[in-house]
Design a protein around this motif. Structure first.
Motif, PDB file in Angstrom:
ATOM      1  N   SER A 260       0.841  -1.193   0.000  1.00 41.47           N
ATOM      2  CA  SER A 260       0.000   0.000   0.000  1.00 41.47           C
ATOM      3  C   SER A 260       0.882   1.251   0.000  1.00 41.47           C
ATOM      4  O   SER A 260       2.056   1.208   0.397  1.00 41.47           O
ATOM      5  N   SER A 261       0.321   2.338  -0.470  1.00 42.57           N
ATOM      6  CA  SER A 261       1.017   3.637  -0.471  1.00 42.57           C
ATOM      7  C   SER A 261       2.408   3.531  -1.078  1.00 42.57           C
ATOM      8  O   SER A 261       3.395   4.023  -0.520  1.00 42.57           O
ATOM      9  N   ALA A 262       2.498   2.858  -2.232  1.00 40.41           N
ATOM     10  CA  ALA A 262       3.798   2.614  -2.858  1.00 40.41           C
ATOM     11  C   ALA A 262       4.151   3.670  -3.903  1.00 40.41           C
ATOM     12  O   ALA A 262       5.220   4.281  -3.839  1.00 40.41           O
ATOM     13  N   PHE A 263       3.270   3.894  -4.853  1.00 40.83           N
ATOM     14  CA  PHE A 263       3.598   4.726  -6.016  1.00 40.83           C
ATOM     15  C   PHE A 263       3.206   6.181  -5.796  1.00 40.83           C
ATOM     16  O   PHE A 263       2.181   6.484  -5.192  1.00 40.83           O
ATOM     17  N   ASP A 264       4.008   7.077  -6.359  1.00 37.92           N
ATOM     18  CA  ASP A 264       3.722   8.503  -6.293  1.00 37.92           C
ATOM     19  C   ASP A 264       2.717   8.914  -7.356  1.00 37.92           C
ATOM     20  O   ASP A 264       2.040   9.938  -7.218  1.00 37.92           O
ATOM     21  N   MET A 265       2.638   8.115  -8.426  1.00 38.59           N
ATOM     22  CA  MET A 265       1.748   8.449  -9.535  1.00 38.59           C
ATOM     23  C   MET A 265       1.304   7.159 -10.220  1.00 38.59           C
ATOM     24  O   MET A 265       2.076   6.198 -10.314  1.00 38.59           O
ATOM     25  N   ARG A 395       4.714  10.563   7.791  1.00 41.76           N
ATOM     26  CA  ARG A 395       5.720  10.971   6.800  1.00 41.76           C
ATOM     27  C   ARG A 395       5.737  10.081   5.561  1.00 41.76           C
ATOM     28  O   ARG A 395       6.772   9.933   4.923  1.00 41.76           O
ATOM     29  N   THR A 396       4.568   9.489   5.221  1.00 41.79           N
ATOM     30  CA  THR A 396       4.509   8.666   4.012  1.00 41.79           C
ATOM     31  C   THR A 396       3.767   9.349   2.868  1.00 41.79           C
ATOM     32  O   THR A 396       3.775   8.847   1.749  1.00 41.79           O
ATOM     33  N   SER A 397       3.128  10.470   3.153  1.00 40.96           N
ATOM     34  CA  SER A 397       2.435  11.169   2.073  1.00 40.96           C
ATOM     35  C   SER A 397       3.456  11.773   1.120  1.00 40.96           C
ATOM     36  O   SER A 397       4.626  12.001   1.476  1.00 40.96           O
ATOM     37  N   LEU A 398       3.029  12.048  -0.094  1.00 34.02           N
ATOM     38  CA  LEU A 398       3.946  12.486  -1.145  1.00 34.02           C
ATOM     39  C   LEU A 398       4.668  13.776  -0.769  1.00 34.02           C
ATOM     40  O   LEU A 398       5.861  13.936  -1.056  1.00 34.02           O
ATOM     41  N   MET A 399       3.966  14.673  -0.112  1.00 33.62           N
ATOM     42  CA  MET A 399       4.582  15.955   0.222  1.00 33.62           C
ATOM     43  C   MET A 399       5.459  15.862   1.475  1.00 33.62           C
ATOM     44  O   MET A 399       6.248  16.772   1.755  1.00 33.62           O
ATOM     45  N   ALA A 400       5.333  14.772   2.232  1.00 38.24           N
ATOM     46  CA  ALA A 400       6.142  14.612   3.444  1.00 38.24           C
ATOM     47  C   ALA A 400       7.421  13.822   3.195  1.00 38.24           C
ATOM     48  O   ALA A 400       8.391  13.941   3.948  1.00 38.24           O
ATOM     49  N   VAL A 401       7.422  12.988   2.148  1.00 40.87           N
ATOM     50  CA  VAL A 401       8.618  12.214   1.810  1.00 40.87           C
ATOM     51  C   VAL A 401       9.659  13.159   1.199  1.00 40.87           C
ATOM     52  O   VAL A 401       9.312  14.020   0.390  1.00 40.87           O
ATOM     53  N   ARG A 407      15.634  11.272  -0.793  1.00 45.33           N
ATOM     54  CA  ARG A 407      14.877  10.200  -0.142  1.00 45.33           C
ATOM     55  C   ARG A 407      15.583   8.845  -0.228  1.00 45.33           C
ATOM     56  O   ARG A 407      15.276   7.933   0.538  1.00 45.33           O
ATOM     57  N   LEU A 408      16.530   8.701  -1.166  1.00 42.46           N
ATOM     58  CA  LEU A 408      17.187   7.416  -1.368  1.00 42.46           C
ATOM     59  C   LEU A 408      17.929   6.953  -0.116  1.00 42.46           C
ATOM     60  O   LEU A 408      17.915   5.764   0.218  1.00 42.46           O
ATOM     61  N   HIS A 409      18.576   7.857   0.568  1.00 45.59           N
ATOM     62  CA  HIS A 409      19.389   7.484   1.732  1.00 45.59           C
ATOM     63  C   HIS A 409      18.801   8.006   3.048  1.00 45.59           C
ATOM     64  O   HIS A 409      19.483   7.989   4.072  1.00 45.59           O
ATOM     65  N   THR A 410      17.543   8.452   3.014  1.00 45.67           N
ATOM     66  CA  THR A 410      16.857   8.888   4.229  1.00 45.67           C
ATOM     67  C   THR A 410      16.072   7.717   4.807  1.00 45.67           C
ATOM     68  O   THR A 410      15.342   7.043   4.084  1.00 45.67           O
ATOM     69  N   SER A 411      16.220   7.479   6.088  1.00 50.55           N
ATOM     70  CA  SER A 411      15.519   6.366   6.731  1.00 50.55           C
ATOM     71  C   SER A 411      14.018   6.597   6.681  1.00 50.55           C
ATOM     72  O   SER A 411      13.517   7.563   7.248  1.00 50.55           O
ATOM     73  N   PRO A 412      13.255   5.720   5.993  1.00 55.66           N
ATOM     74  CA  PRO A 412      11.806   5.918   5.879  1.00 55.66           C
ATOM     75  C   PRO A 412      11.089   5.647   7.207  1.00 55.66           C
ATOM     76  O   PRO A 412      11.563   4.875   8.044  1.00 55.66           O
ATOM     77  N   GLU A 413       9.982   6.291   7.367  1.00 56.72           N
ATOM     78  CA  GLU A 413       9.181   6.101   8.577  1.00 56.72           C
ATOM     79  C   GLU A 413       8.748   4.650   8.735  1.00 56.72           C
ATOM     80  O   GLU A 413       8.712   4.109   9.846  1.00 56.72           O
ATOM     81  N   ALA A 485      10.108 -10.837   5.931  1.00 52.80           N
ATOM     82  CA  ALA A 485       9.628  -9.612   6.565  1.00 52.80           C
ATOM     83  C   ALA A 485       9.189  -8.625   5.489  1.00 52.80           C
ATOM     84  O   ALA A 485       9.780  -8.549   4.413  1.00 52.80           O
ATOM     85  N   ASN A 486       8.147  -7.859   5.777  1.00 50.63           N
ATOM     86  CA  ASN A 486       7.573  -6.960   4.788  1.00 50.63           C
ATOM     87  C   ASN A 486       8.392  -5.670   4.697  1.00 50.63           C
ATOM     88  O   ASN A 486       8.079  -4.660   5.318  1.00 50.63           O
ATOM     89  N   THR A 487       9.453  -5.716   3.901  1.00 42.66           N
ATOM     90  CA  THR A 487      10.327  -4.551   3.738  1.00 42.66           C
ATOM     91  C   THR A 487      10.058  -3.779   2.449  1.00 42.66           C
ATOM     92  O   THR A 487      10.691  -2.744   2.212  1.00 42.66           O
ATOM     93  N   LEU A 488       9.138  -4.244   1.616  1.00 38.91           N
ATOM     94  CA  LEU A 488       8.919  -3.591   0.322  1.00 38.91           C
ATOM     95  C   LEU A 488       8.418  -2.147   0.459  1.00 38.91           C
ATOM     96  O   LEU A 488       8.787  -1.302  -0.371  1.00 38.91           O
ATOM     97  N   PRO A 489       7.592  -1.809   1.461  1.00 38.14           N
ATOM     98  CA  PRO A 489       7.240  -0.394   1.615  1.00 38.14           C
ATOM     99  C   PRO A 489       8.459   0.509   1.792  1.00 38.14           C
ATOM    100  O   PRO A 489       8.473   1.638   1.293  1.00 38.14           O
ATOM    101  N   VAL A 490       9.477   0.020   2.476  1.00 36.46           N
ATOM    102  CA  VAL A 490      10.703   0.801   2.663  1.00 36.46           C
ATOM    103  C   VAL A 490      11.396   1.021   1.320  1.00 36.46           C
ATOM    104  O   VAL A 490      11.907   2.112   1.037  1.00 36.46           O
TER     105      VAL A 490
END
Length: 603
Positions: A260-265, A395-401, A407-413, A485-490
């Motif tokens: 869920s909440s994977a793609f920006d567009m 911090r998963t919304s498009l404007m918060a990422v 974002r490539l090297h920022t630790s995701p929420e 483990a479900n790491t794909l959202p990251v």
């Protein structure tokens, strides 16, 4: 008889019978052991270790005291030439067995174990090493994808055209017959966030030959192009031959293999998906995989119906009704019309939790109940309800990422949702893969050259390998096991792409579609479920001739993998890891280019 403390007393008659019964038991055991030695001896040269399957070991393969797994040498036969484009789980030859309703026959239906092919998929007669990137975006060898149905049926739309021994891709499409670049230019005018790194990941449903996704690569947007397997068009095969990310798939009855909440567009250019039918179930799936604040772009019916309806074999009233139904459905799902011009309409998904909180469970469509896991996407049925974003994630919304490339090297929420995951483990993984990738490039200098374009990381964690080689002229399909483990959202939060998959089954792609496959401890992690032979044969199926495999495994498995790889006509060499540990080794393998014996005889 019992003693006063309640314990049973000693019975002399029973004791008298115990001794002869004990002697008889020892005699029988000894005789059984003797017979076992006769009938199970190594008369045929069979080693116990030879006949052991991957999953038979009870000792830990990481334990260096355990002897390496040994397998008998085997030489796999060639499949017949009619299997040159074999896709085991989406095989048109089996479609008649499945239903027509909502095109379910085009979904994944994998063969049972006893029907699996244990042979090597041959290339088409006349196959050549693919045209190298970036030239491949505009042309490919006809003999590599020898299907000109699109060329004949879509010639007026400029998808592709055949010239001599090559297909050329002018960049046309159903809604952009005069070129995809002008189409995307208009889109970026409507969505300024496509220009500044805000939009990084996209999905194109009904992708054609993936010209839209190909154009976006030049703009820093990484797109998964999605289309079903079919008898004629080979859309996904064309996309991958061009060096553009693509995967076989269809929105039908099962969720797409993304979190869920994977793609920006998300994008649909006249993909002919009936968005408002069946309770809006297809658009509800787009809502699930689209990030809060993300954009859904539609061109084609019923957008611009006022000017286009005459060419759609319908009436203006019908098209107006379809558009109003679509607008009503999107509004009920917390989407608002963001922009619109000519044939393109853009809606934005709300990032306000209050909007989703207002969706009642008895509304249409209703809000999904809490028992529905939003990231469950491997053989999970679609449901006609709205998957609301997790209100705890801020911090998963498009404007918060963070914008790309930060974002490539920022630790995701969402790393904290992974068992054992934290900012610390993420940073450690990021640093570890920088070291590993540097070592890989010493072992395989082709990484970073024109020889490698399409890359797969078969069992990634956070996408560290893909992040470490991000500056090379390639892209990586990150695969997360449906059992891990479900790491794909990251992975997606970092601005990378990937999919869920179970390697006990075939991957959703055509043969000969990847230049490099990377495997890190897959057999150690899942050898108890997936037989190594079939996993390696699947790797051979999807690897291009002359393509490479980097297999990083425990010392327990490496020699056995090398033995099977030799039977697949791979050339392999064993190398040390970057820290030269005994617990694991690296195999660098290359698949040889060969042609089927039937095609050689016919020449």
């Amino acid at each position: 008889m019992k003693y006063k403390d309640g314990k049973p007393g000693y019975n002399s008659e029973k004791n008298a019978r115990v001794l002869p019964m004990t002697i008889l038991l020892f005699v029988l055991c000894g005789f059984s052991f003797y017979l076992g030695g006769i009938f199970c001896s190594d008369k045929e040269g069979i080693d116990v270790k030879t006949s052991m399957d991957v999953g038979d070991s009870v000792a830990s393969p990481r334990d260096t005291a355990v002897s390496p797994l040994q397998l008998k040498p085997v030489a796999f036969q060639e499949c017949s030439s009619d299997y040159q484009d074999y896709t085991p789980c989406t095989d048109p030859r089996k479609w008649k067995k499945y239903g027509l309703h909502r095109l379910t026959f085009m979904e994944r239906h994998c063969p049972p174990v006893f029907e699996r092919k244990e042979c090597l998929i041959p290339p088409p007669d006349g196959y050549k090493p693919p045209v190298r990137w970036p030239k491949s975006k505009d042309e490919c060898w006809y003999r590599n994808v020898p299907y000109d149905w699109i060329n004949k049926q879509k010639s007026n739309q400029n998808w592709l055209r055949k010239e001599g021994e090559k297909f050329l891709f002018p960049g046309g499409g159903t809604m952009f017959p005069h070129g995809v670049s002008a189409y995307v230019d208009l889109m970026t005018d409507l969505i300024p966030e496509m220009k500044d790194g805000t939009v990084r990941t996209a999905i194109d449903t009904g992708c054609g030959v993936a010209s839209w996704g190909g154009d976006l690569l030049d703009r820093g947007i990484l797109t998964v192009s999605l289309a079903p397997r079919d008898n004629h068009e080979a859309q996904v095969q064309f996309a991958l031959e061009r060096g553009i990310p693509a995967i076989l798939g269809i929105i039908s009855t099962q969720r797409l293999p993304f979190p869920s909440s994977a793609f920006d567009m998300a994008h649909c250019s006249r993909c002919l998906i009936p968005w408002t039918e069946f309770g809006g179930i297809y658009l509800l799936e787009i809502n699930r995989i689209l990030r809060p604040g993300g954009f859904w772009v539609l061109s084609g019916p019923p957008v611009n119906y006022e000017n286009r309806w005459r060419g759609w074999n319908t009436t203006v009233e019908e098209q107006r009704s379809d558009y109003e139904k679509l607008q009503e459905l999107l509004t009920s799902m917390c989407f608002t019309l963001y922009n619109k011009k000519d044939d393109i309409a853009v809606w934005q998904k709300s990032s306000d939790p209050n909007c989703f909180n207002k969706i009642a469970v008895d509304a249409f469509p209703p809000k999904c109940d809490d028992s529905l896991e939003p990231d469950s996407a491997w053989y999970s049925p679609l449901r006609t309800c709205v998957v609301a974003p997790n209100p705890k994630l801020k911090r998963t919304s498009l404007m918060a990422v963070p914008k790309w490339p930060d974002r490539l090297h920022t630790s995701p929420e969402r790393v904290s949702d992974v068992y054992g995951g934290s900012t610390g483990t993420f940073k450690h993984d990021d640093s570890k893969w920088k070291v590993r990738a540097k070592h890989y490039k010493k072992l395989l200098p082709a990484i970073g050259s024109e020889k490698i374009r399409n890359v797969m990381d078969m069992n990634t964690v956070y996408g560290g390998f893909a992040a470490a080689i991000i500056d090379d002229p390639l892209w990586v399909m990150n695969v997360v096991s449906s059992y891990a483990a479900n790491t794909l959202p990251v992975v997606y939060d970092r601005g990378l792409i990937g999919t869920y998959h179970d390697w006990c089954e075939a991957f959703s792609t055509y043969p000969r579609t990847y230049d490099l496959i990377h495997l890190d401890g897959l057999f150690t992690a899942e050898g108890h479920r997936c037989e190594m032979k079939y996993v390696l044969l699947e790797m051979d199926r999807i690897l291009r001739p002359n393509g490479y495999a980097i297999i990083r495994e425990s010392s327990y498995y490496v020699d056995a993998v090398a033995s099977l790889a030799k039977g697949m006509r791979w050339g392999c060499r064993k190398e040390e890891t970057e820290y030269s540990t005994e617990k694991e080794k690296i195999l660098i393998c290359q698949k040889k280019l060969w042609y089927s014996s039937s095609s050689r005889k016919s020449r």
